[in-house]
Write an enzyme that holds these catalytic residues in place. Structure first.
Site, PDB file in Angstrom:
ATOM      1  N   ARG A  11       0.811  -1.193   0.000  1.00 50.41           N
ATOM      2  CA  ARG A  11       0.000   0.000   0.000  1.00 50.41           C
ATOM      3  C   ARG A  11       0.860   1.265   0.000  1.00 50.41           C
ATOM      4  NH1 ARG A  11      -3.709  -1.704   5.160  1.00 50.41           N
ATOM      5  NH2 ARG A  11      -3.909  -3.878   4.557  1.00 50.41           N
ATOM      6  N   GLY A  12       2.118   1.121   0.351  1.00 50.38           N
ATOM      7  CA  GLY A  12       2.956   2.269   0.680  1.00 50.38           C
ATOM      8  C   GLY A  12       3.111   3.325  -0.391  1.00 50.38           C
ATOM      9  N   GLU A  14       7.545   2.536  -6.277  1.00 49.53           N
ATOM     10  CA  GLU A  14       7.727   1.963  -4.934  1.00 49.53           C
ATOM     11  C   GLU A  14       7.901   3.097  -3.928  1.00 49.53           C
ATOM     12  OE1 GLU A  14       7.365  -0.191  -2.805  1.00 49.53           O
ATOM     13  OE2 GLU A  14       8.958  -1.685  -2.788  1.00 49.53           O
ATOM     14  N   ASP A  40      14.673  -1.087   0.359  1.00 54.73           N
ATOM     15  CA  ASP A  40      15.442  -1.367   1.568  1.00 54.73           C
ATOM     16  C   ASP A  40      16.434  -2.495   1.235  1.00 54.73           C
ATOM     17  OD1 ASP A  40      16.130  -1.433   4.255  1.00 54.73           O
ATOM     18  OD2 ASP A  40      14.349  -2.485   4.904  1.00 54.73           O
ATOM     19  N   SER A  41      16.091  -3.737   1.539  1.00 52.66           N
ATOM     20  CA  SER A  41      16.968  -4.850   1.130  1.00 52.66           C
ATOM     21  C   SER A  41      17.004  -4.971  -0.395  1.00 52.66           C
ATOM     22  CB  SER A  41      16.476  -6.172   1.727  1.00 52.66           C
ATOM     23  OG  SER A  41      15.262  -6.565   1.128  1.00 52.66           O
ATOM     24  N   ARG A  60       0.292   6.609   7.734  1.00 54.10           N
ATOM     25  CA  ARG A  60       0.352   6.774   6.275  1.00 54.10           C
ATOM     26  C   ARG A  60      -0.153   8.144   5.831  1.00 54.10           C
ATOM     27  NH1 ARG A  60       1.393   1.699   3.961  1.00 54.10           N
ATOM     28  NH2 ARG A  60       0.382  -0.080   4.954  1.00 54.10           N
TER      29      ARG A  60
HETATM   30  P1  5GP Z   1      12.727  -4.552   0.755  1.00 52.17           P
HETATM   31  O1  5GP Z   1      12.185  -5.766   0.066  1.00 52.17           O
HETATM   32  O2  5GP Z   1      13.435  -3.596  -0.158  1.00 52.17           O
HETATM   33  O3  5GP Z   1      13.573  -4.914   1.948  1.00 52.17           O
HETATM   34  O4  5GP Z   1      11.506  -3.849   1.422  1.00 52.17           O
HETATM   35  C1  5GP Z   1      10.742  -2.905   0.822  1.00 52.17           C
HETATM   36  C2  5GP Z   1       9.482  -2.705   1.626  1.00 52.17           C
HETATM   37  O5  5GP Z   1       9.716  -2.754   3.040  1.00 52.17           O
HETATM   38  C3  5GP Z   1       8.932  -1.337   1.353  1.00 52.17           C
HETATM   39  O6  5GP Z   1       8.059  -1.344   0.253  1.00 52.17           O
HETATM   40  C4  5GP Z   1       8.225  -1.020   2.642  1.00 52.17           C
HETATM   41  O7  5GP Z   1       6.926  -1.558   2.601  1.00 52.17           O
HETATM   42  C5  5GP Z   1       9.027  -1.748   3.699  1.00 52.17           C
HETATM   43  N1  5GP Z   1       9.994  -0.838   4.342  1.00 52.17           N
HETATM   44  C6  5GP Z   1      11.340  -0.858   4.246  1.00 52.17           C
HETATM   45  N2  5GP Z   1      11.900   0.127   4.968  1.00 52.17           N
HETATM   46  C7  5GP Z   1      10.879   0.799   5.544  1.00 52.17           C
HETATM   47  C8  5GP Z   1      10.811   1.948   6.405  1.00 52.17           C
HETATM   48  O8  5GP Z   1      11.803   2.576   6.810  1.00 52.17           O
HETATM   49  N3  5GP Z   1       9.563   2.347   6.780  1.00 52.17           N
HETATM   50  C9  5GP Z   1       8.432   1.719   6.369  1.00 52.17           C
HETATM   51  N4  5GP Z   1       7.268   2.201   6.788  1.00 52.17           N
HETATM   52  N5  5GP Z   1       8.454   0.637   5.553  1.00 52.17           N
HETATM   53  C10 5GP Z   1       9.670   0.192   5.139  1.00 52.17           C
END
Ligand code: 5GP
Length: 178
Positions: free
Chosen positions: A40-41, A96, A100-101, A162
Site C-alpha cells: 500500500r505504501g 515503490e 530497503d533490502s 500513512r
Molecule cells: P525490501 O524488500 O526492499 O527490503 O523492502 C521494501 C518494503 O519494506 C517497502 O516497500 C516497505 O513496505 C518496507 N519498508 C522498508 N523500509 C521501511 C521503512 O523505513 N519504513 C516503512 N514504513 N516501511 C519500510
C-alpha cells in the site's frame, strides 16, 4: 511513547517529485506509460507523481506481502494482487515507496519482466542503500536516506501514520516496545 522526528517536510517532497516528473516527462515524451504502484505504501507518492506527468498515463497496482524473516533470506514475495492491465509490449514504470533490502523490487521486477513489457523502469521515493541485499538500483530515486525506520507520506508502522504529509523517522519508545 514512540517519537516522530521530521526527516522530509511536505514542501521538500513535493519539490523533489516535480524534479522526478520532469525527468520522466523527458524520458518518455510522446509514449504512453503504464504506471504500476506497489500497495500500500506507494499510493500517495504515485498519486502526486502521475498528476505531474504529461504523457498519456494508465495506472495499475500490485499488492505484495512478505513472509517475514524467511522471505528476507529467500527473496520470495507473495503477490496478493496482480496487475489487471496487460503488460506485454508496454512502457512500464514500477512505483515503490522505499527500497530497503531490494528483495521486494527484485522479485517484482523479475515477475513483471517475464510478462515482456517493452521497457521496465523503477521509480522509488526513498532509497536505503545501506541495507541492500541484492544488486538492484532504482532508475528514478527521490531521496537516498540513512538506515532509519521512516513513516508518513504513505509509509506505515502497523498501518498507522500513512496519512502524514511529511516523512518522519520513527524513534522507538524507551521500553523498547517498537
Ligand atoms: P525490501 O524488500 O526492499 O527490503 O523492502 C521494501 C518494503 O519494506 C517497502 O516497500 C516497505 O513496505 C518496507 N519498508 C522498508 N523500509 C521501511 C521503512 O523505513 N519504513 C516503512 N514504513 N516501511 C519500510
Amino acid at each position: 511513547m514512540e517519537r516522530l522526528e521530521v526527516l522530509m517536510p511536505e514542501a521538500v517532497i513535493q519539490a523533489r517529485i516535480g524534479e522526478l516528473a520532469a525527468k520522466i516527462n523527458h524520458d518518455y515524451a510522446g509514449k504512453e506509460l503504464l504506471v504500476v504502484g506497489i500497495l500500500r505504501g506507494a499510493f500517495i507518492f504515485l498519486a502526486d507523481l502521475v498528476r505531474r506527468l504529461e504523457m498519456p498515463v494508465v495506472v495499475d497496482f500490485v499488492a505484495v506481502s512478505s513472509y517475514g524473516q524467511a522471505t528476507r533470506s529467500s527473496g520470495v514475495v507473495r503477490i496478493l494482487k496482480d496487475v489487471d492491465e496487460s503488460v506485454t509490449g508496454r512502457q512500464l514504470l514500477l512505483v515503490e515507496d522505499i527500497v530497503d533490502s531490494g528483495l521486494t523490487l527484485k522479485y517484482l521486477s523479475e515477475y513483471l519482466r517475464a510478462k515482456q513489457p517493452a521497457d521496465l523502469r523503477v521509480c522509488t521515493l526513498l532509497d536505503k542503500p545501506d541495507r541492500r541485499q541484492v544488486d538492484i538500483k532504482p532508475d528514478y530515486n527521490g531521496f537516498t536516506i540513512p538506515d532509519h525506520y521512516v513513516v508518513g507520506y504513505g509509509l506505515d508502522c502497523g498501518q498507522h501514520y500513512r496519512n502524514l504529509p511529511g516523512i518522519y523517522i520513527l524513534h522507538p519508545d524507551q521500553d523498547g516496545g517498537l
